[in-house]
Design an enzyme around this catalytic site. Sequence first.
Site, PDB file in Angstrom:
ATOM      1  N   GLU A   1      30.067  50.982  38.960  1.00 56.93           N
ATOM      2  CA  GLU A   1      30.365  50.423  40.386  1.00 56.93           C
ATOM      3  C   GLU A   1      31.205  51.604  41.143  1.00 56.93           C
ATOM      4  OE1 GLU A   1      28.500  48.363  40.815  1.00 56.93           O
ATOM      5  OE2 GLU A   1      28.539  47.148  38.826  1.00 56.93           O
TER       6      GLU A   1
ATOM      7  N   GLY B   1      19.738  43.848  33.227  1.00 53.96           N
ATOM      8  CA  GLY B   1      20.899  44.619  33.570  1.00 53.96           C
ATOM      9  C   GLY B   1      22.203  43.867  33.653  1.00 53.96           C
TER      10      GLY B   1
ATOM     11  N   HIS C   1      28.715  12.185  30.751  1.00 54.08           N
ATOM     12  CA  HIS C   1      29.171  13.401  30.780  1.00 54.08           C
ATOM     13  C   HIS C   1      28.310  14.498  30.717  1.00 54.08           C
ATOM     14  CE1 HIS C   1      28.946  12.355  26.308  1.00 54.08           C
ATOM     15  NE2 HIS C   1      29.312  13.880  26.046  1.00 54.08           N
ATOM     16  N   HIS C   2      28.595  15.728  31.050  1.00 54.63           N
ATOM     17  CA  HIS C   2      27.634  16.901  31.138  1.00 54.63           C
ATOM     18  C   HIS C   2      26.307  16.519  31.946  1.00 54.63           C
ATOM     19  CE1 HIS C   2      30.364  18.120  27.865  1.00 54.63           C
ATOM     20  NE2 HIS C   2      29.375  17.873  26.966  1.00 54.63           N
TER      21      HIS C   2
ATOM     22  N   GLY D   1      37.906  50.254  33.651  1.00 53.37           N
ATOM     23  CA  GLY D   1      37.198  49.528  34.763  1.00 53.37           C
ATOM     24  C   GLY D   1      35.606  49.660  34.835  1.00 53.37           C
TER      25      GLY D   1
ATOM     26  N   ASN E   1      37.258  53.297  30.014  1.00 53.01           N
ATOM     27  CA  ASN E   1      37.496  54.004  31.072  1.00 53.01           C
ATOM     28  C   ASN E   1      37.953  53.368  32.344  1.00 53.01           C
ATOM     29  OD1 ASN E   1      35.052  52.557  31.398  1.00 53.01           O
ATOM     30  ND2 ASN E   1      33.773  54.367  31.902  1.00 53.01           N
TER      31      ASN E   1
ATOM     32  N   GLU F   1      27.530  29.811  24.418  1.00 52.01           N
ATOM     33  CA  GLU F   1      26.292  29.648  24.585  1.00 52.01           C
ATOM     34  C   GLU F   1      25.508  30.995  25.341  1.00 52.01           C
ATOM     35  OE1 GLU F   1      27.835  25.222  24.574  1.00 52.01           O
ATOM     36  OE2 GLU F   1      28.173  27.179  25.748  1.00 52.01           O
TER      37      GLU F   1
ATOM     38  N   ASP G   1      34.208  49.105  28.440  1.00 57.09           N
ATOM     39  CA  ASP G   1      35.485  48.068  28.404  1.00 57.09           C
ATOM     40  C   ASP G   1      35.050  47.004  29.376  1.00 57.09           C
ATOM     41  OD1 ASP G   1      35.610  49.856  30.660  1.00 57.09           O
ATOM     42  OD2 ASP G   1      37.836  49.996  30.381  1.00 57.09           O
TER      43      ASP G   1
ATOM     44  N   ASP H   1      28.561  17.318  21.151  1.00 54.61           N
ATOM     45  CA  ASP H   1      28.324  16.141  20.956  1.00 54.61           C
ATOM     46  C   ASP H   1      26.723  15.511  20.580  1.00 54.61           C
ATOM     47  OD1 ASP H   1      28.246  15.622  23.752  1.00 54.61           O
ATOM     48  OD2 ASP H   1      29.523  14.040  23.468  1.00 54.61           O
TER      49      ASP H   1
END
Length: 552
Positions: free
Chosen positions: A466, A406, A109-110, A462, A460, A46, A433, A23
């Site tokens: 990691e 990254g 607001h915001h 997940g 794959n 955003e 994914d 707004d």
Amino acid sequence: MTGHLLDRLCDLGIRHVFGVAGDYNLRMLDEVLAHPGMQWVGTASELGAAYAADGYARVHGFAAVLTTHGVGELSAINGIAGSYAEYVPLLHIAVGPPRSKERNGAILHHTLGDGDYEHFANAFRQVVCADALIRPEDGPAEIDRVITTCLRENRPGYLRLPQDVALSSASSSSRTLRRPDRHATDQHSLTAFLHAARRRIETADTIAVLADSLVDRFDARRELSDLLSAGSLPYAVVVSGKGIVDENAPDYLGLYAGACSDDTVRTAIDSADLLIRAGVRLADTTSGGFTHGYDPDRGINVDPTAASVDGVVFPNVSLHAALAGLTRLVEDCPRVVSASTSTAPEARHASPSADSPLGQAYLWHAVGAAVRPDHTLVADQGTPLFGISPHRLPTGARFLAQPVWGSIGYSLPALLGAQLADPSRRGLLLIGDGAAQLTIQELGTIGRHRLTPVIILVNNHGYTVERALHNPRALYNDIAPWRWTCLPAALGVPEPLVLTACTTAELDHCLMTATAVEDRMVFIEACTAPGDTPELLSRFADIARRQAKDAQ
């Protein structure tokens, strides 16, 4: 004020502004829509807008993202921080409440509800090179200052516009925006650098070159190419520098990643008597966890604003001028001896049977072979970046990645920006994914703008990076199993061609089909096992695990 700002963006060749309507910025968006040289690109978030602007800027040289105050700008700040870390120049415009509300400390607001309107600008000052609160009395000058600083330093800038100021009258300057001279050089310092460099080159037994992305960011690709050609010097790149050199020339060694490198590349770079480093900025992800074997205090190093020889720094020497000077030295020096020119061999794979399950090794071998000179290749952090980066790109192909910051999910919106910046190229997106679940909604924005990239989503199950780094069976590396092939249509992509590859033969068919079909988006789900990793990732993970154990 908006007119002056939009005119300045147009002066820089920008034709698209990315963002989300809110707004506080709606009336300013009316002016964006009415501007003859500007197109509004409304994204799903955003964060997606900031990533898209980053991709646009990497291709075009500058970009703009426009958000509303508070909730909008904070959603974008992660993307802006990535642009700062990776030396990508763009302008973030945040439109907030009118000045009367600010003066009264109104709880709107915001906001954080405390009447303080400086919180978010203070946050942005950590990730931009220049910022300004725009006021009517000096708004045009401040806009010009921030834009000029962004262009000079190759990093993002931030403008905070109260709503009423954005809509206020401000005549656009009759003067053309003066682009900063990023090649400005102190001639005395340059002369001293070249004098020291000459002695070093004349006495070197072997010479090699290592290049990185700052060469591209600071407009010195041609100068680097001239240097490499002048001495037939063997050269390598780190992953963030892929695409800035000809990877098919006989002197190209391959990808350098410290101890993760192939032996031929590592030996040539680490054992060179003189290593010339062009715009190199080693991070853990680009140096194999800082396992580079050369001494950073030896050799010749050229950065955007300084050069050095064996640790002696010569300030105020541009990368452009330093490389041009080195080229002249190499041309004049008959004693230049190159390092070994043996190159890292392309990985060879036994021909699997047609019904062999698709694995990471074959996936990236096949995708690498399918890249064309007119592709803009965008690889997300994770198995796609580790998988594709060792493969040589065809001459002319463009490569985008974000290995320093990254942030997973970056690549899909960045593809949107890159394609809009240069629609003559076809986008080729490589994303996992896990990363895709962060920004997949921008697939709808890509479709709405009738873009026709090839998207290869590696399913794959997940967070495979990691899993490779720590505890492969941990629940925190699992993600929800989405029905990926349903998403392009569900997100509004017109007539997408959706394919699935679970075997090597199916992948070959998908890639051949994607090459032939250019009038619509091609979405390929490539299925591999959760524990299967590219070779480069396996090497990196081994080093990371050892370093983590030693740090305990």
